[in-house]
Design a protein around this motif. Structure first.
Motif, PDB file in Angstrom:
ATOM      1  N   GLY A   1      71.095 -17.132 -15.693  1.00  0.00           N
ATOM      2  CA  GLY A   1      71.062 -17.115 -14.309  1.00  0.00           C
ATOM      3  C   GLY A   1      70.554 -18.067 -13.521  1.00  0.00           C
ATOM      4  N   PRO A   2      69.250 -18.403 -13.723  1.00  0.00           N
ATOM      5  CA  PRO A   2      68.227 -19.617 -12.923  1.00  0.00           C
ATOM      6  C   PRO A   2      68.911 -20.865 -13.348  1.00  0.00           C
ATOM      7  CG  PRO A   2      66.876 -17.901 -14.020  1.00  0.00           C
ATOM      8  CD  PRO A   2      68.245 -17.535 -14.704  1.00  0.00           C
ATOM      9  N   HIS A   3      69.610 -20.985 -14.508  1.00  0.00           N
ATOM     10  CA  HIS A   3      69.973 -22.475 -14.836  1.00  0.00           C
ATOM     11  C   HIS A   3      71.320 -22.857 -14.621  1.00  0.00           C
ATOM     12  CE1 HIS A   3      66.210 -21.971 -17.019  1.00  0.00           C
ATOM     13  NE2 HIS A   3      66.714 -21.005 -17.619  1.00  0.00           N
ATOM     14  N   LEU A   4      72.050 -21.789 -13.745  1.00  0.00           N
ATOM     15  CA  LEU A   4      73.438 -22.045 -13.775  1.00  0.00           C
ATOM     16  C   LEU A   4      73.824 -22.140 -12.036  1.00  0.00           C
ATOM     17  CD1 LEU A   4      74.997 -19.959 -16.339  1.00  0.00           C
ATOM     18  CD2 LEU A   4      74.953 -22.467 -16.574  1.00  0.00           C
ATOM     19  N   PRO A   5      74.649 -22.842 -11.613  1.00  0.00           N
ATOM     20  CA  PRO A   5      75.097 -22.895 -10.284  1.00  0.00           C
ATOM     21  C   PRO A   5      75.980 -21.686 -10.003  1.00  0.00           C
ATOM     22  CG  PRO A   5      76.577 -24.071 -11.297  1.00  0.00           C
ATOM     23  CD  PRO A   5      75.468 -23.783 -12.370  1.00  0.00           C
ATOM     24  N   GLY A   6      75.896 -20.800  -8.659  1.00  0.00           N
ATOM     25  CA  GLY A   6      76.266 -19.600  -8.324  1.00  0.00           C
ATOM     26  C   GLY A   6      77.427 -19.023  -9.207  1.00  0.00           C
ATOM     27  N   PRO A   7      78.825 -19.515  -9.168  1.00  0.00           N
ATOM     28  CA  PRO A   7      79.923 -19.039  -9.317  1.00  0.00           C
ATOM     29  C   PRO A   7      79.849 -18.879 -11.373  1.00  0.00           C
ATOM     30  CG  PRO A   7      80.693 -20.656  -8.079  1.00  0.00           C
ATOM     31  CD  PRO A   7      79.024 -20.683  -8.171  1.00  0.00           C
ATOM     32  N   LEU A   8      79.181 -19.859 -11.794  1.00  0.00           N
ATOM     33  CA  LEU A   8      79.069 -19.970 -13.219  1.00  0.00           C
ATOM     34  C   LEU A   8      77.968 -18.798 -13.569  1.00  0.00           C
ATOM     35  CD1 LEU A   8      78.937 -23.539 -14.453  1.00  0.00           C
ATOM     36  CD2 LEU A   8      80.576 -21.811 -14.887  1.00  0.00           C
ATOM     37  N   ALA A   9      76.893 -18.875 -12.849  1.00  0.00           N
ATOM     38  CA  ALA A   9      76.126 -17.578 -13.234  1.00  0.00           C
ATOM     39  C   ALA A   9      76.568 -16.107 -13.163  1.00  0.00           C
ATOM     40  CB  ALA A   9      74.895 -17.669 -12.221  1.00  0.00           C
ATOM     41  N   VAL A  10      77.528 -16.117 -12.029  1.00  0.00           N
ATOM     42  CA  VAL A  10      78.322 -14.750 -12.021  1.00  0.00           C
ATOM     43  C   VAL A  10      79.165 -14.635 -13.447  1.00  0.00           C
ATOM     44  CG1 VAL A  10      79.798 -13.469 -10.692  1.00  0.00           C
ATOM     45  CG2 VAL A  10      77.993 -14.611  -9.618  1.00  0.00           C
ATOM     46  N   ALA A  11      79.770 -15.452 -13.549  1.00  0.00           N
ATOM     47  CA  ALA A  11      80.723 -15.522 -14.672  1.00  0.00           C
ATOM     48  C   ALA A  11      80.036 -15.088 -16.114  1.00  0.00           C
ATOM     49  CB  ALA A  11      81.392 -16.828 -14.813  1.00  0.00           C
ATOM     50  N   ALA A  12      78.903 -16.060 -16.185  1.00  0.00           N
ATOM     51  CA  ALA A  12      78.066 -15.609 -17.533  1.00  0.00           C
ATOM     52  C   ALA A  12      77.538 -14.135 -17.307  1.00  0.00           C
ATOM     53  CB  ALA A  12      76.815 -16.558 -17.309  1.00  0.00           C
TER      54      ALA A  12
ATOM     55  N   ARG B   1      63.781  -5.882 -14.358  1.00  0.00           N
ATOM     56  CA  ARG B   1      63.487  -7.203 -13.614  1.00  0.00           C
ATOM     57  C   ARG B   1      64.710  -7.765 -12.836  1.00  0.00           C
ATOM     58  NH1 ARG B   1      61.811 -12.506 -16.368  1.00  0.00           N
ATOM     59  NH2 ARG B   1      62.545 -11.772 -18.245  1.00  0.00           N
ATOM     60  N   LYS B   2      64.267  -7.993 -11.725  1.00  0.00           N
ATOM     61  CA  LYS B   2      65.652  -8.713 -10.947  1.00  0.00           C
ATOM     62  C   LYS B   2      66.220  -9.814 -11.710  1.00  0.00           C
ATOM     63  CE  LYS B   2      66.004  -6.451  -6.706  1.00  0.00           C
ATOM     64  NZ  LYS B   2      66.411  -5.426  -7.519  1.00  0.00           N
ATOM     65  N   ILE B   3      67.691  -9.914 -11.500  1.00  0.00           N
ATOM     66  CA  ILE B   3      68.332 -10.936 -11.902  1.00  0.00           C
ATOM     67  C   ILE B   3      68.284 -12.106 -10.957  1.00  0.00           C
ATOM     68  CG2 ILE B   3      69.750  -9.734 -13.414  1.00  0.00           C
ATOM     69  CD1 ILE B   3      71.991 -10.145 -11.318  1.00  0.00           C
ATOM     70  N   ALA B   4      68.596 -13.609 -11.546  1.00  0.00           N
ATOM     71  CA  ALA B   4      68.630 -14.597 -10.765  1.00  0.00           C
ATOM     72  C   ALA B   4      69.595 -14.459  -9.248  1.00  0.00           C
ATOM     73  CB  ALA B   4      69.043 -15.786 -11.380  1.00  0.00           C
ATOM     74  N   GLU B   5      69.193 -14.849  -8.280  1.00  0.00           N
ATOM     75  CA  GLU B   5      69.928 -14.562  -7.109  1.00  0.00           C
ATOM     76  C   GLU B   5      71.465 -15.098  -7.244  1.00  0.00           C
ATOM     77  OE1 GLU B   5      69.245 -15.330  -2.322  1.00  0.00           O
ATOM     78  OE2 GLU B   5      67.484 -14.475  -3.754  1.00  0.00           O
ATOM     79  N   ALA B   6      71.382 -16.466  -8.053  1.00  0.00           N
ATOM     80  CA  ALA B   6      72.604 -17.118  -8.139  1.00  0.00           C
ATOM     81  C   ALA B   6      73.539 -16.243  -9.010  1.00  0.00           C
ATOM     82  CB  ALA B   6      72.462 -18.535  -8.951  1.00  0.00           C
ATOM     83  N   ALA B   7      73.102 -15.458  -9.645  1.00  0.00           N
ATOM     84  CA  ALA B   7      73.898 -14.345 -10.599  1.00  0.00           C
ATOM     85  C   ALA B   7      74.567 -13.091  -9.838  1.00  0.00           C
ATOM     86  CB  ALA B   7      73.078 -14.062 -11.946  1.00  0.00           C
ATOM     87  N   GLU B   8      74.167 -12.916  -8.581  1.00  0.00           N
ATOM     88  CA  GLU B   8      74.784 -11.726  -7.856  1.00  0.00           C
ATOM     89  C   GLU B   8      76.070 -12.003  -7.260  1.00  0.00           C
ATOM     90  OE1 GLU B   8      71.818 -10.851  -4.901  1.00  0.00           O
ATOM     91  OE2 GLU B   8      70.234 -10.572  -6.442  1.00  0.00           O
ATOM     92  N   LEU B   9      77.028 -11.076  -7.213  1.00  0.00           N
ATOM     93  CA  LEU B   9      78.364 -11.151  -6.553  1.00  0.00           C
ATOM     94  C   LEU B   9      77.742 -10.848  -5.075  1.00  0.00           C
ATOM     95  CD1 LEU B   9      80.434  -8.817  -8.997  1.00  0.00           C
ATOM     96  CD2 LEU B   9      81.165 -11.147  -8.045  1.00  0.00           C
ATOM     97  N   PRO B  10      78.160 -11.865  -4.248  1.00  0.00           N
ATOM     98  CA  PRO B  10      77.805 -11.718  -2.935  1.00  0.00           C
ATOM     99  C   PRO B  10      78.411 -10.641  -2.263  1.00  0.00           C
ATOM    100  CG  PRO B  10      78.947 -13.643  -3.298  1.00  0.00           C
ATOM    101  CD  PRO B  10      78.776 -13.181  -4.647  1.00  0.00           C
ATOM    102  N   PRO B  11      77.995  -9.907  -1.262  1.00  0.00           N
ATOM    103  CA  PRO B  11      78.518  -8.948  -0.388  1.00  0.00           C
ATOM    104  C   PRO B  11      79.318  -9.726   0.874  1.00  0.00           C
ATOM    105  CG  PRO B  11      76.315  -8.910   0.257  1.00  0.00           C
ATOM    106  CD  PRO B  11      76.412 -10.153  -0.716  1.00  0.00           C
TER     107      PRO B  11
ATOM    108  N   ILE C   1      79.576  -5.642 -13.521  1.00  0.00           N
ATOM    109  CA  ILE C   1      80.003  -5.600 -12.080  1.00  0.00           C
ATOM    110  C   ILE C   1      78.909  -4.892 -11.309  1.00  0.00           C
ATOM    111  CG2 ILE C   1      81.471  -4.596 -10.521  1.00  0.00           C
ATOM    112  CD1 ILE C   1      83.689  -5.639 -12.178  1.00  0.00           C
ATOM    113  N   GLU C   2      78.085  -3.735 -11.986  1.00  0.00           N
ATOM    114  CA  GLU C   2      77.328  -2.999 -11.150  1.00  0.00           C
ATOM    115  C   GLU C   2      76.151  -3.719 -11.194  1.00  0.00           C
ATOM    116  OE1 GLU C   2      78.564  -0.812  -9.233  1.00  0.00           O
ATOM    117  OE2 GLU C   2      77.198   0.753  -9.993  1.00  0.00           O
ATOM    118  N   VAL C   3      75.697  -4.516 -12.359  1.00  0.00           N
ATOM    119  CA  VAL C   3      74.510  -5.340 -12.410  1.00  0.00           C
ATOM    120  C   VAL C   3      74.525  -6.857 -11.377  1.00  0.00           C
ATOM    121  CG1 VAL C   3      73.050  -6.855 -13.733  1.00  0.00           C
ATOM    122  CG2 VAL C   3      73.785  -4.609 -14.622  1.00  0.00           C
ATOM    123  N   ALA C   4      75.796  -7.276 -11.478  1.00  0.00           N
ATOM    124  CA  ALA C   4      75.711  -8.437 -10.371  1.00  0.00           C
ATOM    125  C   ALA C   4      76.143  -7.915  -9.095  1.00  0.00           C
ATOM    126  CB  ALA C   4      77.110  -9.234 -10.975  1.00  0.00           C
TER     127      ALA C   4
END
Lengths: 369, 311
Positions: free
Chosen positions: A109-120, A185-195, A266-269
């Motif tokens: 998550g910390p090393h990828l841009p938003g959509p890619l981090a979510v996809a990962a 531990r909290k995942i990277a913010e980029a890896a979250e599915l935005p509300p 989906i629950e985690v992100a």
């Protein structure tokens, strides 16, 4: 005189609608009886239940937020059950998916841009679900081991594995700062599915709708889907057609497991943002079986049923905060079970009807016993 | 091998095996009639919560046990109506039974969560026999339900093998059409054994609160024992005495956790808790495979609804 069941000569479209609707009504009546026994006013509880989940914008979006994972666990059960493969371990596959997804959210998550981090995160959760369904699929396809028992036993193994990672060890998933109350531990913010804005539901809902359509298309239009249908409806025909049952069984169970794992991602992100046993042990996987059965394994009906059950569960939570009447959250679980029992009981009346016949007449006396 | 803690472990394993054995023996009867009931966990929870309520208000152990058992039977009756009369899928129906039972038990049990139960089944010492080393505490100083369970397993073996009714039951599970043509009431026998199965599952749940841990909690009371009981029936290849033996084995693997902790062996509790489930899978893969199953005696009509006229 006795009652007997016989086949309807003609089937009307409303027979398929009236059965689930009648089941919901009957379940509400049974629920009312138990509510009254426990000293609650059924009218108040049901009114508040409806108000909490289905009237305000926040109520509806909260319900949809709970419906989101239910769509995927519902699909997980549906793809397997329609092939007469009873993977009842979506609950465990969800935990395994959450473990995989949270790992990706933490490590990648910390090393990828938003959509890619979510996809990962989502991809890793699918892998987690696949890993968990693999023994179930392999043992079923090659040795004929009952998938019901193996998938269920693995659910408990996944549950304890998740608890071990957070409560029982200083694992990669555990927050090193939280010592008194262990948590993930909290995942990277980029890896979250935005509300969506300030609402609780978000892009996860879009993901699951796309997945529902994709599963429908897969079954409807691809040759793999065709094979799965044939094996599901008639294993004999499949054998004559030269379809390898073992391969299709393997495929069906793995697809089911992948979907179960995706629910965990989906629950985690989307909601938990960490591997959090307290936030994940909600029985979403088991509830998926209810969703699938009520929707008669149809992808689009699953979307509707999940929204309805999401509302019911959301209401259960909302009822807790009701002033005066403290209705336990479990009332919604009881109602779910009752609705399901009535729905499967009503299923037969889609194609059969009850008739009063005089005993001793006709060759089929005693069928109704 | 001869230390006190190990003997206590063995004695506790027997007690821990009893609810598994009771529930599994009930499920065995239902499955021998051709009906799979995945609602064991739900029926056990209902049995436990009802027994607790009755025990709390009446103080009578035996009354609590009987009412708890009947509550399990009532839930099983729903399964029988759905699967035998309305021909619903046994799997979906059983699962819904567990979901409904869990929800209802938790809802009804909300007010009593964490409360202690004043009364429980006490061990009966068999005079001098109880003083024997090892076998004394393990075999001759247990509560009455332990002995009742052993007697029940023997009785079911005898019923299945030596009685006419047992023969009818087996024929219904193997080939309902043949049984029907012989004049055996297929539906009635299935109803009867599904309900008896529920009664035993209810009794198993009741025993959890009356004989093991005298309190009620939704997570802790059954903690998946109903599912283990289901697996055990397959594990034991539908033979009552093997069910009994397997139940004690499972009881042992659950108790081992506490024993190792007391001994200071540093194995995380979560990993030890996985053992019974992994063991079940391993046994099923070896034992429950398709070719073996025919030899080990799964009822041939298990899971199939029986309809006389429609094809």
């Amino acid at each position: 005189m006795r009652l007997r069941l016989e086949r309807r000569l003609e089937q009307r479209w409303w027979h398929t609608v009236i059965a689930p609707v009648g089941a919901v009504l009957a379940a509400l009546v049974v629920g009312a009886v138990f509510l009254a026994i426990e000293g609650f006013s059924p009218v108040t509880v049901y009114r508040e239940l409806f108000k909490a989940s289905f009237t305000s914008a926040f109520g509806i979006t909260d319900s949809l937020a709970i419906a989101t994972p239910l769509v995927v666990t519902g699909l997980a059960a549906a793809v397997a059950f329609r092939m007469n493969l009873f993977n009842i371990g979506a609950e465990g596959q969800l935990y395994a998916g959450a473990i995989g997804g949270a790992w990706a959210g933490l490590a990648l998550g910390p090393h990828l841009p938003g959509p890619l981090a979510v996809a990962a995160v989502l991809a890793a959760s699918v892998v987690g679900g696949l890993v968990w369904a693999l023994p179930v699929a392999v043992f079923k396809a090659w040795f004929g081991t009952s998938e019901i028992i193996t998938s269920l036993m693995l659910t408990f193994v996944a549950l304890y594995l998740m608890r071990f990672l957070i409560f029982g060890s200083k694992s990669y998933w555990r927050d090193p700062a939280a010592t008194n109350f262990p948590q993930g531990r909290k995942i990277a913010e980029a890896a979250e599915l935005p509300p969506f804005g300030t609402y609780r539901t978000g892009w996860g809902l879009v993901v699951v709708i796309v997945v529902a359509v994709a599963v429908w298309a897969l079954i409807r239009f691809t040759s793999a889907g065709f094979d799965m249908n044939v094996v599901g409806t008639s294993p004999e025909a499949a054998r004559y057609a030269g379809i390898s049952t073992a391969r299709v069984v393997l495929m069906g169970l793995l697809l089911s497991g992948a979907l179960g794992g995706l629910a965990g991602g989906i629950e985690v992100a989307g909601r938990a943002h960490a591997l959090d046993p307290n936030g994940l042990e909600l029985g979403l996987g088991f509830a998926g079986i209810v969703v699938a059965a009520l929707a008669r394994y149809n992808s689009f009906a699953i979307l509707l049923v999940a929204a309805f059950l999401g509302g019911l569960r959301n209401a259960g939570v909302a009822l807790q905060t009701l002033p005066g009447e403290r209705v336990p959250v479990e009332v919604s679980l009881m109602l779910q079970g009752a609705i399901l029992l009535f729905a499967i009981g009503a299923e037969i009346f889609v194609r059969h009807r009850l008739r009063l016949v005089r005993s001793g007449i006709g060759p089929a006396a005693g069928v109704a016993t | 091998m001869n230390d006190g803690a190990f003997v206590a472990l063995l004695a506790a394993s027997v007690v821990a095996g009893v609810p598994i054995a009771l529930a599994a023996l009930g499920e065995l009867l239902a499955e021998r009639s051709g009906v799979l009931n995945l609602g064991v966990e739900g029926m056990m929870l209902i049995g436990a919560v009802v027994a607790f309520q009755v025990g709390n208000s009446s103080g009578s152990l035996w009354l609590s046990l009987v009412v708890g058992a009947l509550a399990g039977g009532a839930l099983a009756l729903v399964h029988a109506v759905l699967t035998v009369t309305l021909r619903a899928s046994q799997i979906v129906s059983g699962l819904s039974l567990t979901i409904f039972g869990t929800g209802l038990a938790t809802f009804v049990g909300k007010s009593i969560e964490g409360l202690p139960l004043a009364t429980d089944f006490r061990a009966v010492a068999w005079g001098p026999l109880a003083d024997l080393p090892v076998v004394g505490p393990v075999l001759f100083e247990q509560d009455p339900i332990v002995y009742a369970t052993v007697v029940l397993a023997v009785a079911i073996t005898w019923y299945l093998r030596r009685t006419r009714a047992g023969l009818s039951l087996r024929s219904v599970g193997e080939s309902p059409a043949t049984a029907d043509s012989m004049g055996i009431a297929v539906a009635r026998l299935r109803y009867l054994h599904v309900v008896i199965g529920g009664v035993l599952a209810g009794a198993a749940g009741a025993y959890l609160v009356l004989g093991q841990v005298p309190s009620w909690s939704q997570d802790g009371t059954t903690s998946g024992l109903g599912w283990i009981a289901l697996a055990l029936v397959v594990f034991a290849s539908w033979e009552p005495m093997r069910v009994l033996l397997g139940a004690f084995l499972f009881g042992f693997s659950r108790q081992l956790n506490f024993y190792l902790q007391a001994k200071g062996v540093d194995v995380p509790a979560e990993l030890l808790s996985m053992l019974p489930y992994l063991l079940t899978i391993a046994v099923l893969v070896v034992w429950g495979s398709r070719d073996l199953r025919r030899r080990v005696g799964a009822p041939a009509a298990l899971g199939l609804p029986y309809v006389r006229d429609e094809r």
